[in-house]
Design an enzyme around this catalytic site. Structure first.
Site, short mmCIF file in Angstrom:
data_model
loop_
_atom_site.label_atom_id
_atom_site.label_comp_id
_atom_site.label_asym_id
_atom_site.label_seq_id
_atom_site.Cartn_x
_atom_site.Cartn_y
_atom_site.Cartn_z
CG HIS A 13 17.84 14.70 -25.05
ND1 HIS A 13 17.20 15.40 -24.06
CD2 HIS A 13 19.00 14.26 -24.49
CE1 HIS A 13 17.90 15.36 -22.94
NE2 HIS A 13 19.01 14.68 -23.17
CG HIS A 31 21.45 5.33 -19.08
ND1 HIS A 31 20.49 4.90 -19.96
CD2 HIS A 31 21.74 6.59 -19.45
CE1 HIS A 31 20.23 5.87 -20.83
NE2 HIS A 31 20.98 6.90 -20.54
CD GLU A 42 23.00 14.30 -23.69
OE1 GLU A 42 23.46 13.49 -22.87
OE2 GLU A 42 21.79 14.58 -23.77
CD GLU A 49 23.11 16.40 -20.83
OE1 GLU A 49 23.46 15.67 -19.89
OE2 GLU A 49 22.08 16.18 -21.49
CG HIS A 70 25.61 9.26 -26.18
ND1 HIS A 70 25.64 10.62 -26.41
CD2 HIS A 70 26.64 9.01 -25.33
CE1 HIS A 70 26.62 11.17 -25.72
NE2 HIS A 70 27.26 10.21 -25.07
CG ASP A 103 23.70 13.12 -17.17
OD1 ASP A 103 22.89 14.05 -16.93
OD2 ASP A 103 23.67 12.47 -18.24
CG ASP A 135 -0.20 -0.19 2.51
OD1 ASP A 135 1.02 -0.44 2.46
OD2 ASP A 135 -0.84 -0.07 3.57
#
Ligand code: GLY
Ligand code: MN
Ligand code: MN
Length: 435
Positions: free
Chosen positions: A346, A235, A379, A403, A342, A252, A31
């Protein structure tokens, strides 16, 4: 009513109805729930912060174009789970022209749908709502067209909303600047605090403490705090290793301020002084980053910017003796991909990887030119695997990304994160003052 909602009403036109649901809470265990995150499209149009609401937009209804279905006030529920705006608050504080308890949605649905040619609704996000709408549409078929009938054309509203979200208003830019400032300060604090022997988790805590102390709701994505070779994992979010003398630290991290994301990466030496090898790689990434920031201006395309980053980093990898041969051949054969895998950036806004199309055509053939009001990250990075036999030894295990967040303007751009230092000398100076 928010300007964005006024614009949306104008855009969908008088023969349409739009149904835009809020997000629901997500169970973490039994919960308890994860921290609530409002659906960005719903938030963009309404600003309403609570879960389990539905906005229904009916432009033809002059007196009542914006109905908000919300959780009703309930003293017991509010004692346990927090305050609610209720129908009164929805009208008073969020400019709903009409507000009803969410339980009424199913019975109101026929009235809201019937008599409109088009329904703006995104199927496939909210399963329960999908079923409610589909059931009504299919039940209506039995009645043929003898009574007022519901929309025949169903359109994904994100086609419009995401285009709107892509071009930021002045008010949005102000919030994004604030989000960027909070994040920039946090990165400087991290530079001032880092020491060999500390844990990555302490740096993460310092950054996120600063976010919360300065009005941010928290992070706009899970912070990445990676020392040494952890910086080569794109990541990396474990953030629990010891910071070592002689290593670099890649951070980052971005703030989530009044709905808006910032997204900054800085890489700096744990002990405050770049080694010669680290500095060589750093300056290649920095030079590329600065060139790509400069390139982020009206008319240039996203693909051209990606190509620029690939070319500059490939040249750099040659200079380091990691790649060898003709630059164009290396690019054609994607030899850079082992070290730069990469995109160079973006869209940024309510989401860290924000809404908006990257191509001007559905077939994704034509890259989109930058336009005023867009905010994009820049970046580039280089990540030399620790066991890379092709790289001279001194470069192995180095991961560097830099970045910034850049607003495209009519005659150039504004770097929203300019206050976060990135020149190696500047960083060393900041770190020297505090060590
Ligand atoms: N932190 C996610 C990104 O930079 O895209
Ligand atoms: Mn980032
Ligand atoms: Mn980013």
């Amino acid at each position: 009513m928010r300007q964005q909602l006024k614009d949306f009403i104008e855009a969908i036109g008088k023969d349409a109805v739009a149904i835009i649901p809020a997000a629901h809470e997500v169970t973490r265990s039994y919960d308890t729930e994860f921290k609530f995150h409002q659906d960005p499209d719903f938030f963009y149009l309404t600003g309403f912060p609570e879960p389990d609401a539905i906005a229904v937009i009916t432009p033809a209804n002059k007196r009542n174009p914006f109905t908000l279905f919300v959780r009703p006030r309930d003293p017991l529920m509010e004692t346990w789970y927090g305050r609610r705006e209720g129908t009164e608050g929805a009208m008073k504080n969020y400019a709903a022209s009409k507000a009803l308890p969410i339980e009424k949605f199913a019975t109101e649905l026929p009235k809201l749908l019937n008599g409109n040619e088009k329904l703006y609704y995104r199927f496939g996000v909210d399963n329960k709502l999908d079923q409610q709408i589909l059931q009504y549409l299919s039940a209506q078929r039995f009645r043929r067209l003898k009574t007022p009938y519901p929309p025949h054309t169903i359109v994904d509203p994100t086609i419009l909303i995401h285009e709107m979200r892509l071009h930021k208003t002045e008010a949005e830019v102000e919030l994004m600047q604030k989000s960027a400032d909070i994040a920039a300060e946090a990165h400087v604090l991290a530079m001032k605090s880092a020491r060999p022997g500390m844990n990555e988790s302490s740096i993460e805590a310092i950054i996120e403490h600063h976010f919360r102390m300065n009005g941010a709701a928290g992070v706009s994505y899970n912070s990445i705090v990676g020392g040494g070779a952890n910086a080569t994992i794109l990541h990396y979010v474990e953030n629990n290793a010891e910071l070592k003398d002689g290593d670099l630290l890649l951070i980052d991290a971005g703030a989530h301020y009044q709905g808006y994301a910032s997204d900054i990466t800085r890489t700096f030496p744990v002990n405050g002084k770049f080694t010669k090898a680290q500095r060589e790689v750093y300056d290649i990434v920095l030079e590329t980053e600065i060139a790509c920031v400069e390139f982020t201006r009206k008319g240039n395309t996203i693909k051209q910017r990606q190509d620029l980053s690939i070319e500059m980093l490939t040249e750099g990898l040659k200079k380091l003796g990691i790649l060898h041969g003709d630059t164009q051949d290396l690019i054609k054969n994607k030899k850079y991909e082992k070290y730069y895998m990469h995109g160079v950036g973006h869209y940024l806004g309510l989401d860290v990887h924000d809404a908006g199309r990257y191509f001007t055509d559905a077939a994704a053939k034509n890259s989109r030119p930058f336009a005023p009001g867009m905010v994009l990250t820049v970046e580039p990075g280089l990540y030399i695997p620790p066991d890379d036999a092709d790289a001279p030894e001194q470069y192995r295990g180095i991961g560097i990304r830099i970045e910034d967040d850049v607003l495209v303007t009519e005659d150039g751009n504004v770097n929203l994160t300019i206050n976060c230092p990135k020149q190696a000398e500047e960083i060393e100076e900041i770190m020297a003052k505090t060590s």
